[in-house]
Structure formats: C-alpha cells, structure tokens
Design a protein around this motif. Structure first.
Motif, mmCIF file in Angstrom:
data_model
loop_
_atom_site.group_PDB
_atom_site.id
_atom_site.type_symbol
_atom_site.label_atom_id
_atom_site.label_comp_id
_atom_site.label_asym_id
_atom_site.label_seq_id
_atom_site.Cartn_x
_atom_site.Cartn_y
_atom_site.Cartn_z
ATOM 1 N N GLU A 192 0.829 -1.211 0.000
ATOM 2 C CA GLU A 192 0.000 0.000 0.000
ATOM 3 C C GLU A 192 0.861 1.259 0.000
ATOM 4 O OE1 GLU A 192 -2.578 -3.174 1.883
ATOM 5 O OE2 GLU A 192 -0.743 -2.278 2.670
ATOM 6 N N ILE A 193 2.076 1.144 0.557
ATOM 7 C CA ILE A 193 2.999 2.274 0.628
ATOM 8 C C ILE A 193 4.258 1.925 -0.152
ATOM 9 C CG2 ILE A 193 4.357 3.767 2.130
ATOM 10 C CD1 ILE A 193 1.382 4.168 2.439
ATOM 11 N N LEU A 194 4.604 2.765 -1.118
ATOM 12 C CA LEU A 194 5.815 2.578 -1.902
ATOM 13 C C LEU A 194 6.837 3.632 -1.487
ATOM 14 C CD1 LEU A 194 4.127 2.110 -5.389
ATOM 15 C CD2 LEU A 194 5.015 0.303 -3.907
ATOM 16 N N LEU A 195 8.021 3.187 -1.140
ATOM 17 C CA LEU A 195 9.127 4.095 -0.829
ATOM 18 C C LEU A 195 9.981 4.171 -2.084
ATOM 19 C CD1 LEU A 195 10.046 2.791 2.737
ATOM 20 C CD2 LEU A 195 8.379 4.550 2.091
ATOM 21 N N VAL A 196 9.962 5.334 -2.714
ATOM 22 C CA VAL A 196 10.512 5.457 -4.067
ATOM 23 C C VAL A 196 11.780 6.311 -4.054
ATOM 24 C CG1 VAL A 196 10.014 6.093 -6.440
ATOM 25 C CG2 VAL A 196 8.149 5.353 -4.941
ATOM 26 N N PRO A 197 12.943 5.705 -4.321
ATOM 27 C CA PRO A 197 14.152 6.508 -4.540
ATOM 28 C C PRO A 197 14.043 7.215 -5.885
ATOM 29 C CG PRO A 197 14.676 4.214 -3.970
ATOM 30 C CD PRO A 197 13.223 4.263 -4.333
ATOM 31 N N ALA A 198 14.360 8.486 -5.905
ATOM 32 C CA ALA A 198 14.228 9.256 -7.139
ATOM 33 C C ALA A 198 15.264 10.365 -7.165
ATOM 34 C CB ALA A 198 12.821 9.845 -7.253
ATOM 35 N N GLN A 199 15.504 10.855 -8.348
ATOM 36 C CA GLN A 199 16.376 12.017 -8.508
ATOM 37 C C GLN A 199 15.492 13.251 -8.450
ATOM 38 O OE1 GLN A 199 19.575 11.594 -8.547
ATOM 39 N NE2 GLN A 199 20.148 13.747 -8.701
#
Length: 401
Positions: A192-199
């Motif tokens: 339900e929760i996505l932890l998204v690494p991003a630039q």
C-alpha cells in the motif's frame, strides 16, 4: 621467588569489538516457537502449493496473524513508534521460519527493507513516524521501489539507475511529482505504501507514494518464485511525499539494502534446513532392494556433506544478523560473507532435495519445487553471490587475481 622488585601490572588490553553471539537466546527461541506454530497451522508447504493457483499475491490472513497477533511486523521498530523494539537477531529468527515453509507473506520487503529505509529517515518527522507506525502495526504493507536484484551499493545517487525522477509538486514545495518506471519490485502488488528513490530537484531523495494513488500503475509479472510476486511500477506524475534528501536518503537506502541482504541469509538458511530435513525423512521411509534408500552409503555421504554446509551457513547467517543488531563496524563484511556463502548452500540443498526424492520430487504436487525456486530467486535477490564476493574483496583489501 623474586628479587624484591615490585611486580609490574599488566598493560590494559586494547579495546575490542565484542565477540559475535551466534547462539539463540531464550526470547528468540520463544519467538521461533510462536512463528513455527502459526506457520504449521496456516502455511505448511502443502497449503502453499494449493494456494499458488489463486491470483492473490500473498496470504492476507497469515500476514495479519504474523504481523499483528505475534507482532512480527514491528520487530525492528522502536517501541515509542509503535513497534516491538527488538533487533535484526529476532527478525532473522522469523525469516528462518518463513524460509522453512516459503510462506507467501511480504515480511522481508515490508518489515525489514521498507522499515529499515524509514528508520534511516528522520523518525522525529511526523510523516515518517506515521508510516513506521502503520507498517509496525500491520495496518499497511510497504515496499522499497527498487528491483529485487539490487545489491547493497548498487543504487548510485540514491536511485535505481535512470528509473524515476521527481519534479516540484504544485501541492507542496517539499513534495514531488514522480515520473519513471521501476521493474521487478518484490511484493509490489501487495504494497500500500511505496518508498521510491528518485532524482529530485535537489539531488537524490526518497519519497513515499500511495500505491493506489493517481499516476501509479502496477503491472504484475510471472516470476520464477510464485511465493514472492514481482511487479513493474510505472509513475506518471504521481504525488510523492518527501522523506529524505541527499546523503540521508542515500544512507537510508543503503542501510535498507544491507539489512535486507544480511537477513535474507537467514531465510536461505531456513530453506536449506527444510530441504535437508525433508530429504532425510523421505530417504528413511523410501525403500529399495528391501532397504531404506537413506541407508545407502553414497546417499549418506551426500546428506552428511550438506549438513556440514548448512551448519556453516547457520554460523554465517547468525553472524550477519548479530552484526546488524549491534551496528558492528564489520556489518558490511558479515553480510557479504553470509550472502556469498548461504545463497549457494540453499540452492544446493534444494537441488539435492529434488534429486534424492526421485520421480516424486519432479512433480508439481510435491513442494520441493517451491524451495528450489525460492532458493534460485533468493540467489539473485539483493545481489548475487559473485557480487557479494567482489564487495567482500574490496572491504577486506583483497584484489582479484
């Protein structure tokens, strides 16, 4: 006899790191008993085989019992944030038992990797604390949006290479609008929760995104290991809540990958232990030429050699869990050793299980194939053995020939 000269006191011993504790405490054994009892009742291998025909990504009832009733989901979360305040040693015990029955629950991805990533952010932040409380209480499932094969040190600049970027959100200066794609994310469909690494606009960052939000699409794929589903995530302007930036984001992601890889060794240990125990049981009952096949010397030698490998794998896995629990400066070394050793042992144990079961081991009805597929999937998860051997060489200063 002395010459009257006063005895000199011995020089104080130099400070040393405490020796690793590879044994299981009473509390850890009690936790093991509780988890094993639950799994025996709700997720024995035959039950897992029967459930593979469904389209449900994981056993929600089993997960609720493990996460909430036993409190397994919050083992790594401090008590003040709604967790159990335990350590990686206890989480390793849970993963050993889950490995023994290849249980289809998102424990590694949510209770270990996602939780560790959040702990690397600022726990005093209300958003981070709320997410940790939800994951610890089993009210939500989390997943770090990186490919399952990503190894520690394998996500440069805090993101999967070229996958997701974050632009300024019109909703809040600190938030972002995420665009990009991440493939082969473990348990993506269950999260339900996505932890998204991003630039992000100011460099690498870590964002929290609701899986059901607008602009998020999850495409399920057929994985080798059906008990750990994979999904491709596509973000098209999805709203992300900023959790950490810069060095803090990098460190949080790296610690999550390191902890995941270290505790994955305990799951691999559980896989190998079940395979050996099941093989010994079967060969003691299966007869040929009027004798149990397990009494044949060639088979006894193969199982004895496997037992020795598993004993060494147990030491490596426990050492990694203890190093992570005590925040040892040698934790990276312990994790690299554990993954380089335990992954091949789990695969060999599963292969021996299939082969020594003969024809029945090749059937869909027998659960041996589940363990072989989990072992092969785990072998590439969070870094291959070769990748960890390369990392180990760098950590201890051994150059390749």
């Amino acid at each position: 006899m002395t010459d009257g000269t006063p005895l000199q006191s011995a020089a104080p011993a130099p400070d040393r790191d405490p020796e690793p504790d590879l044994l299981y405490s009473e509390d850890e054994e009690a936790l093991r008993d509780a988890v094993r009892s639950l799994l025996a009742d709700r997720s024995d291998p035959a039950t897992v085989v029967a459930g593979l025909e469904s389209d449900v990504p994981y056993d929600a009832g089993l997960w609720r019992a493990l996460a909430t009733d036993i409190g397994g989901a919050g083992l790594l979360v401090p008590e003040k944030l709604g967790g159990q305040g335990a350590s990686a040693r206890e989480a390793a015990v849970v993963l050993e038992e889950l490995g023994r029955c290849v249980a289809p629950v998102p424990y590694l991805t949510s209770a270990v990797v996602a939780v560790t990533a959040l702990l690397g952010c600022d726990p005093a932040d209300a958003e981070v604390a709320a997410l940790l409380g939800a994951l610890a209480g089993g009210r939500a499932v989390g997943a770090l949006a990186l490919p399952l094969a990503t190894a520690p040190g394998g996500a440069p600049d805090g993101q999967a290479p070229g996958s997701v970027r974050a632009d300024r959100s019109v909703r809040a200066d600190a938030d972002g609008a995420l665009t990009g794609r991440v493939t082969s994310v473990a348990d993506a469909a269950a999260a339900e929760i996505l932890l998204v690494p991003a630039q992000g606009p100011d460099g690498p960052a870590l964002y929290a995104v609701e899986a059901a939000a607008d602009g998020v699409r999850t495409d399920t794929v057929i994985p080798l290991d059906l008990t750990r589903p994979l999904g491709h995530l596509t973000f098209d302007g999805a709203h992300g809540r900023l959790l950490a930036t810069g060095d803090r984001a990098r460190a949080a992601i790296e610690r999550a990958l390191l902890t995941g890889a270290g505790l994955l060794a305990s799951e691999q240990l559980g896989v190998a232990e079940w395979c050996l125990a099941e093989t010994v049981r079967y060969t003691a009952e299966r007869t040929q030429f009027g004798r149990p096949v397990g009494s044949f010397q060639a088979l006894k030698h193969r199982m004895a050699a496997l037992w020795l490998d598993i004993a060494s794998a147990r030491a490596a896995a426990r050492n990694a869990a203890d190093a992570l629990a005590t925040d040892s400066p040698d934790a990276a070394v312990a994790v690299a050793v554990a993954q380089a050793y335990c992954a091949p042992v789990a695969v060999r144990a599963a292969e021996e299980c299939v082969q020594l079961h003969g024809g029945i081991g090749m059937t869909w009805e027998h659960p041996a194939h589940l363990f072989l597929k989990r072992a092969k999937s785990d072998e590439i998860a969070l870094g291959t053995p070769g990748r960890h051997r390369d990392a180990l060489a760098g950590l201890v200063g051994l150059s390749a020939p």
